[in-house]
Design a protein around this motif. Structure first.
Motif, PDB file in Angstrom:
ATOM      1  N   TYR A 160      19.779  22.648   7.920  1.00  0.00           N
ATOM      2  CA  TYR A 160      18.606  21.924   8.425  1.00  0.00           C
ATOM      3  C   TYR A 160      18.788  20.414   8.245  1.00  0.00           C
ATOM      4  CZ  TYR A 160      16.732  21.105   3.733  1.00  0.00           C
ATOM      5  OH  TYR A 160      16.554  20.673   2.431  1.00  0.00           O
ATOM      6  N   GLN A 213      21.419  15.549  -3.242  1.00  0.00           N
ATOM      7  CA  GLN A 213      20.153  16.135  -2.803  1.00  0.00           C
ATOM      8  C   GLN A 213      19.109  16.213  -3.932  1.00  0.00           C
ATOM      9  OE1 GLN A 213      19.154  16.754   0.349  1.00  0.00           O
ATOM     10  NE2 GLN A 213      20.990  15.631   0.932  1.00  0.00           N
ATOM     11  N   SER A 214      18.560  17.396  -4.155  1.00  0.00           N
ATOM     12  CA  SER A 214      17.402  17.473  -5.070  1.00  0.00           C
ATOM     13  C   SER A 214      17.748  17.310  -6.541  1.00  0.00           C
ATOM     14  CB  SER A 214      16.651  18.784  -4.867  1.00  0.00           C
ATOM     15  OG  SER A 214      15.899  18.699  -3.694  1.00  0.00           O
ATOM     16  N   PHE A 229      10.838  25.306  -1.681  1.00  0.00           N
ATOM     17  CA  PHE A 229      10.787  23.905  -2.115  1.00  0.00           C
ATOM     18  C   PHE A 229      10.113  22.973  -1.125  1.00  0.00           C
ATOM     19  CE2 PHE A 229      14.094  22.229   0.623  1.00  0.00           C
ATOM     20  CZ  PHE A 229      14.994  23.280   0.804  1.00  0.00           C
ATOM     21  N   ASN A 286       9.567  19.460  -3.033  1.00  0.00           N
ATOM     22  CA  ASN A 286       9.621  18.250  -2.217  1.00  0.00           C
ATOM     23  C   ASN A 286       8.334  17.430  -2.300  1.00  0.00           C
ATOM     24  OD1 ASN A 286      12.097  19.222  -1.572  1.00  0.00           O
ATOM     25  ND2 ASN A 286      11.877  18.969   0.635  1.00  0.00           N
ATOM     26  N   GLU A 302      19.164  13.170   7.425  1.00  0.00           N
ATOM     27  CA  GLU A 302      17.863  13.496   6.810  1.00  0.00           C
ATOM     28  C   GLU A 302      16.725  12.796   7.547  1.00  0.00           C
ATOM     29  OE1 GLU A 302      16.996  14.422   3.012  1.00  0.00           O
ATOM     30  OE2 GLU A 302      19.004  14.232   2.199  1.00  0.00           O
ATOM     31  N   ASN A 346       9.413  17.013   5.788  1.00  0.00           N
ATOM     32  CA  ASN A 346       9.094  16.135   4.657  1.00  0.00           C
ATOM     33  C   ASN A 346       8.041  15.101   5.054  1.00  0.00           C
ATOM     34  OD1 ASN A 346      10.671  17.236   2.572  1.00  0.00           O
ATOM     35  ND2 ASN A 346      12.526  16.376   3.503  1.00  0.00           N
ATOM     36  N   TYR A 351      12.742   8.454  -0.496  1.00  0.00           N
ATOM     37  CA  TYR A 351      13.072   9.840  -0.871  1.00  0.00           C
ATOM     38  C   TYR A 351      14.379  10.301  -0.218  1.00  0.00           C
ATOM     39  CZ  TYR A 351      12.892  14.920  -0.876  1.00  0.00           C
ATOM     40  OH  TYR A 351      13.232  16.243  -0.996  1.00  0.00           O
ATOM     41  N   CYS A 386      18.036  11.357  -2.058  1.00  0.00           N
ATOM     42  CA  CYS A 386      18.669  12.663  -1.812  1.00  0.00           C
ATOM     43  C   CYS A 386      20.074  12.500  -1.231  1.00  0.00           C
ATOM     44  CB  CYS A 386      17.841  13.495  -0.842  1.00  0.00           C
ATOM     45  SG  CYS A 386      16.273  14.055  -1.516  1.00  0.00           S
ATOM     46  N   TYR A 434      13.208  26.174  -8.123  1.00  0.00           N
ATOM     47  CA  TYR A 434      12.187  26.592  -7.142  1.00  0.00           C
ATOM     48  C   TYR A 434      11.702  28.012  -7.393  1.00  0.00           C
ATOM     49  CZ  TYR A 434      14.477  22.561  -5.109  1.00  0.00           C
ATOM     50  OH  TYR A 434      15.032  21.341  -4.923  1.00  0.00           O
ATOM     51  N   GLY A 453      20.380  21.363  -5.920  1.00  0.00           N
ATOM     52  CA  GLY A 453      20.207  20.564  -4.713  1.00  0.00           C
ATOM     53  C   GLY A 453      20.806  21.328  -3.541  1.00  0.00           C
ATOM     54  N   VAL A 454      20.286  21.097  -2.324  1.00  0.00           N
ATOM     55  CA  VAL A 454      20.803  21.857  -1.182  1.00  0.00           C
ATOM     56  C   VAL A 454      22.202  21.418  -0.734  1.00  0.00           C
ATOM     57  CG1 VAL A 454      18.584  22.676  -0.280  1.00  0.00           C
ATOM     58  CG2 VAL A 454      19.500  20.474   0.505  1.00  0.00           C
TER      59      VAL A 454
HETATM   60  N1  GLN Z   1      16.676  16.279   0.971  1.00  0.00           N
HETATM   61  C1  GLN Z   1      16.339  17.675   0.853  1.00  0.00           C
HETATM   62  C2  GLN Z   1      15.010  17.940   1.488  1.00  0.00           C
HETATM   63  O1  GLN Z   1      14.186  17.128   1.369  1.00  0.00           O
HETATM   64  C3  GLN Z   1      16.333  18.066  -0.578  1.00  0.00           C
HETATM   65  C4  GLN Z   1      16.005  19.525  -0.790  1.00  0.00           C
HETATM   66  C5  GLN Z   1      16.774  20.170  -1.904  1.00  0.00           C
HETATM   67  O2  GLN Z   1      17.853  19.754  -2.287  1.00  0.00           O
HETATM   68  N2  GLN Z   1      16.249  21.278  -2.357  1.00  0.00           N
HETATM   69  O3  GLN Z   1      14.740  18.924   2.103  1.00  0.00           O
END
Ligand code: GLN
Length: 306
Positions: A29, A65-66, A97, A116, A160, A167, A191, A195, A242, A259-260
């Protein structure tokens, strides 16, 4: 450190290279994240005594990422102290999340700083108090891991930005409840930038070592007070993975944050910090091989935080 970590890491890497992780797949995504090869793997352990053990692609940068949410939270704790907890709660969400449903039901107040919604609220608070909100997380991480060149990966950031409507929806929902102070685009930019920071597993393990050292960083300076450090660890344990957090506490049993991009950081306070990276994710958005690797590590050393 008392165990043969080099041998343990070798066993883990061997297992991960051949194990079947079923339906696990990379995050797509955020399109830039799906370019990373499936088989990339790294794991680094930083002992509180200064010993370090690494295996795999420990020096190859990937998208944090997260995992950045842990460090953004520390920045917000520095600026707000206890006032912070008026704006974001401290309960596991039991939801995905990036879910909006709970946020609507709970009047725009995020359940915790690691979903998030909570991280976007934290980015909003940072935007109000820091001179350079788009760069504050990268600068903080650079300081923590000892590499002044920590940067945002612009391809990931752009990806992103272009694919960040969910988001934005979260941010607008909070705004509609009067729970976001700055303009939505400013907040989501800060944000997305945090990430999109690229770091290596070695740098991440070093950066979070203060969580295992009562708040003392690599340079011997207090990053945040010891009691604030314990609070971050508590939140990682209860909210860091999560809606997979219960299973993770059950099978692994350490404070951790995923993190994703496929990274997971974790700590055993007083003992070590660890970062593991493998890009394919389970259905909750946590690295499938990363969880397995941490489980193997914890079993091999015979202790978790429980
Ligand atoms: N940047 C990603 C998002 O906002 C971070 C999500 C994650 O790592 N879980 O969807």
């Amino acid at each position: 450190m008392s165990h043969n970590y080099a041998a343990i890491l070798e066993q883990i890497a061997e297992h991960v290279a051949t194990a079947d992780f079923g339906t696990a797949r990379k995050a797509d995504y955020i399109p830039a994240l799906s370019d990373v090869p499936d088989d990339h793997f790294a794991m680094v352990i930083c002992g509180t005594d200064g010993e370090e053990h690494a295996i795999g692609m420990a020096d190859l940068p990937f998208s944090i990422q997260s995992m950045s949410k842990v460090f953004a939270l520390a920045l917000a704790q520095r600026a707000y102290g206890d006032e912070l907890w008026q704006f974001v709660r401290r309960e596991p969400s039991g939801s995905a999340f990036n879910s909006l449903i709970q946020l609507e039901q709970e009047n725009g107040i995020p359940r915790n700083p690691f979903i998030n919604a909570g991280a976007i609220r934290v980015a909003d608070l940072i935007t109000s108090r820091y001179a350079n909100p788009d760069r504050s997380a990268a600068e903080f991480l650079a300081q923590l891991c000892g590499n002044p060149n920590i940067r945002v990966d612009n391809d990931v950031y752009l990806s992103e930005h272009l694919h960040g409507d969910r988001n934005r929806a979260i941010a607008y929902l909070m705004k509609s409840f009067g729970k976001l102070d700055n303009p939505v685009e400013d907040v989501v930019r800060a944000y997305f930038k945090q990430c999109s920071i690229a770091m290596t597993a070695r740098e991440m393990a070093r950066a979070c070592r203060f969580l295992a050292c009562k708040g003392i960083g690599l340079d011997g300076k207090q990053v945040i007070p010891a009691d604030e450090t314990s609070r971050i660890n508590a939140l990682m344990l209860t909210c860091g993975m999560y809606d997979g957090v219960g299973d993770f506490a059950f099978t692994v049993g350490i404070p951790a944050k995923s993190g994703v991009g496929g990274g997971i950081i974790g700590v055993i306070p007083g003992e070590f910090s660890v970062c593991v990276w493998s890009p394919r994710l389970d259905q909750r958005g946590n690295s499938a091989a990363g969880i397995r690797a941490l489980e193997m590590l914890i079993r091999a050393i015979g202790r978790s935080v429980f």
